[in-house]
Design an enzyme around this catalytic site. Structure first.
Site, mmCIF file in Angstrom:
data_model
loop_
_atom_site.group_PDB
_atom_site.id
_atom_site.type_symbol
_atom_site.label_atom_id
_atom_site.label_comp_id
_atom_site.label_asym_id
_atom_site.label_seq_id
_atom_site.Cartn_x
_atom_site.Cartn_y
_atom_site.Cartn_z
ATOM 1 C CB CYS A 86 -11.089 15.449 1.716
ATOM 2 S SG CYS A 86 -12.284 15.755 0.383
ATOM 3 C CG HIS A 181 -7.543 13.689 -1.263
ATOM 4 N ND1 HIS A 181 -7.953 12.771 -0.320
ATOM 5 C CD2 HIS A 181 -8.669 14.201 -1.803
ATOM 6 C CE1 HIS A 181 -9.278 12.720 -0.305
ATOM 7 N NE2 HIS A 181 -9.739 13.586 -1.189
ATOM 8 C CD GLU A 183 -4.904 11.224 0.805
ATOM 9 O OE1 GLU A 183 -6.094 10.897 0.694
ATOM 10 O OE2 GLU A 183 -4.550 12.351 1.227
ATOM 11 C CB SER A 235 3.195 -19.787 -3.114
ATOM 12 O OG SER A 235 3.479 -18.414 -2.883
ATOM 13 N N GLY A 236 6.480 -19.292 -3.405
ATOM 14 C CA GLY A 236 7.417 -18.563 -4.252
ATOM 15 C C GLY A 236 6.961 -17.150 -4.523
ATOM 16 N N GLY A 237 5.747 -16.790 -4.047
ATOM 17 C CA GLY A 237 5.264 -15.419 -4.154
ATOM 18 C C GLY A 237 5.937 -14.527 -3.128
ATOM 19 C CB VAL A 238 5.994 -10.817 -2.740
ATOM 20 C CG1 VAL A 238 6.571 -9.816 -1.747
ATOM 21 C CG2 VAL A 238 6.466 -10.484 -4.149
ATOM 22 C CG ASP A 239 2.383 -11.338 0.488
ATOM 23 O OD1 ASP A 239 3.132 -10.349 0.411
ATOM 24 O OD2 ASP A 239 1.203 -11.324 0.112
ATOM 25 C CB SER A 240 4.669 -17.602 0.864
ATOM 26 O OG SER A 240 5.212 -17.806 -0.418
ATOM 27 C CB SER A 241 9.384 -15.369 -0.875
ATOM 28 O OG SER A 241 8.927 -16.205 -1.915
#
Length: 525
Positions: A86, A181, A183, A235-241
């Site tokens: 583009c 585009h 993507e 925390s139990g969230g995705v990233d910290s887990s």
């Protein structure tokens, strides 16, 4: 590790398109490492990065305007394939001697592109065949300007009725431009086009895989921290887990996780985190019961931003207290991911748009003596989930709907009280349970319950009741920047409402939020 997974790399220069991060995610999905930098990167930085190919993103500005962004000249002198998307195609054409004009017809949305000449980029790609035997592609357009004259050495390889140069290429230099585009998912063959550019034209190998990323991360953690002790706020969230699982695999018992139960979590969430990471995976984890502290800190606070700050500050205080009790801790681990750290640091002129400037360390003391470990720093969220699966974390946990950092602190409107949190936890658990039972949970992007601090009259049996109101909220979205309210079946909503009112003493009315974003936000606070 025998192969460096960063050796094969694509550089993406950002000109401000809302889709730029999507380009990077697609390249990663193909299996090749890439980085996203501002458009005004220096020649020295490009040389140092040493990409095997360069992609120029779309953008909101016009090439015909003075002062609009340009690719560094070195991009076209580096001797590697270049793909302009583009605006990226337009600046390529403009900088190499072609012509760009404002179009009398703006193209936004679906378009059909006719392939008029074979090329490595569009080879064997088609959605349909036209009456003249030419391949037709269903694509997504989003542009006003168009290339009116292609540069010397280029050929037009695709066109639309209103865009005579919808795609172009220079065979000798392997420069390509597409006005659409590739993507976005609306361009049906977009992933194949990007794969042919990255794998066939740039000659990259598929080294960027979940297993290889894990192996590389573990090696780098070991090399960085050695035998020293690491602390992680879990925390139990995705990233910290996922961060916890990577560190545990790399350094075992030298990792200590601190889990702060602030009283603002979902039903039984604290127990589930301890059971999964402590009992099942065998991590060294300290649970801090801080519900009383957080609720005391939040007394009398009604403003959402003040609540967020109070919760964040109290978390830092609790975490610092626990960290100071751990002897010989030298490192602090965080679940920072790539979108958190993409910023204008690569901007040489200061003119480049900031995509996002953020760091996960916010709130930590400046004089902190702990070193920082961020094993997910290069990864997008979808990549974090994939390696989480590879590390043995359960699918339902990795693909749970987003949960705000302040937790129920921003889902109880106004002042936070334990009674409100307890009622909300139970109501929300019923809503989520019924979504799973009806096979609707993964069909909505986010669903939750909000506690409204207003009472409403109801009737239970022959008795009048005067109790609290909750609102159900469910939305459908691709990027969370805009969202539609989810059209859940009436029978389903009726069942959820009846269960909440009949099973939870203290709630007399259930409403359903039918606000889109915009004008409303997804969360109420």
């Amino acid at each position: 590790m025998t192969t460096n997974i960063h050796d094969q790399r694509i550089l993406i220069l950002d000109f401000g398109s809302q889709y730029t991060q999507l380009i990077a995610r697609r390249v990663r999905e193909i299996g090749v490492y890439c980085e996203l930098w501002a458009w005004d990167v220096t020649e020295e930085q490009i040389r140092e990065f040493n990409p095997q190919g360069i992609i120029l993103s779309g953008g909101p500005e016009s090439v015909t305007e003075e002062g609009s962004p340009r690719a560094p000249d070195y991009v076209f002198e580096a001797g590697v394939p270049v793909l302009g998307v583009c605006y990226g195609m337009q600046t390529m054409a403009h900088q190499l001697g072609g012509g760009v004009l404002g179009s009398d017809k703006r193209e936004f949305g679906y378009a059909q592109v006719e392939v008029i000449k074979p090329s490595p980029l569009l080879d064997k790609i088609e959605d349909a065949i036209g009456d003249n035997g030419a391949a037709l592609l269903d694509v997504w357009m989003s542009h006003g300007d168009k290339v009116a004259a292609i540069p010397e050495g280029f050929e037009t390889i695709a066109q639309t009725a209103s865009c005579p140069h919808a795609a172009m290429y220079n065979e000798e230099k392997q420069f390509y431009g597409v006005q659409f585009h590739p993507e976005v998912t609306h361009t049906r063959q977009g992933m194949r086009l990007l794969t042919q550019f990255v794998m066939d034209i740039c000659k990259c190998e598929k080294l960027w895989t979940a297993g290889a990323i894990i192996e590389d991360a573990i090696e780098r953690i070991k090399e960085k921290v050695g035998d020293e002790r690491v602390i992680l706020g879990l925390s139990g969230g995705v990233d910290s887990s996922v961060t916890a699982m990577l560190l545990h695999r790399a350094i075992g018992k030298n990792l200590t996780c601190v889990f702060v139960d602030n009283g603002l979590l979902r039903l039984n969430e604290a127990d589930q985190v301890m059971e999964m990471f402590g009992d099942h995976f065998g991590l060294n984890i300290i649970r801090v019961d801080a519900e009383g502290r957080f609720l005391d800190r939040l007394k009398g606070i009604e403003d959402p931003e003040l609540k967020r700050k109070a919760i964040g500050n109290e978390f830092v205080r609790v975490f610092d207290e626990e960290a100071s009790k751990l002897e010989n801790a030298k490192w602090l681990a965080q679940g920072t991911i790539y979108p958190d750290v993409i910023e204008s640091a690569g901007s040489a002129t200061g003119k480049a748009h900031v995509i996002k400037s953020h760091h996960n360390v916010g709130g930590l003391p400046e004089d902190m003596e702990l070193g920082l470990v961020e094993p997910l720093r290069e990864l997008f969220k979808d990549e974090v989930r994939k390696i989480g699966l590879e590390l043995g974390l359960p699918y339902d946990m990795l693909y749970r709907h987003p949960f705000p950092g302040p937790g129920l602190g921003v889902r109880v409107l106004g002042e936070i009280k334990k009674e409100y949190c307890d009622l909300l936890r139970r109501a929300d658990a019923i809503f989520i349970e019924e979504l799973y039972a009806a096979d609707l949970y993964q069909k909505v992007s986010q669903a939750f319950t909000v506690f409204l601090p207003v009472r409403s009259v109801g009737v239970m049996g022959d008795a009048r009741k005067y109790d609290w109101v909750v609102s159900l909220r469910a939305v459908e979205t691709i990027d969370f920047m805009t969202a539609h309210w989810a059209h859940l079946p009436y029978d389903f909503l009726g069942k959820v409402s009846n269960r909440i009112i009949n099973e939870i003493d203290g709630i007399s009315r259930v409403v359903y939020d039918i606000s889109g974003k915009p004008p409303a936000t997804i969360e109420w606070e």
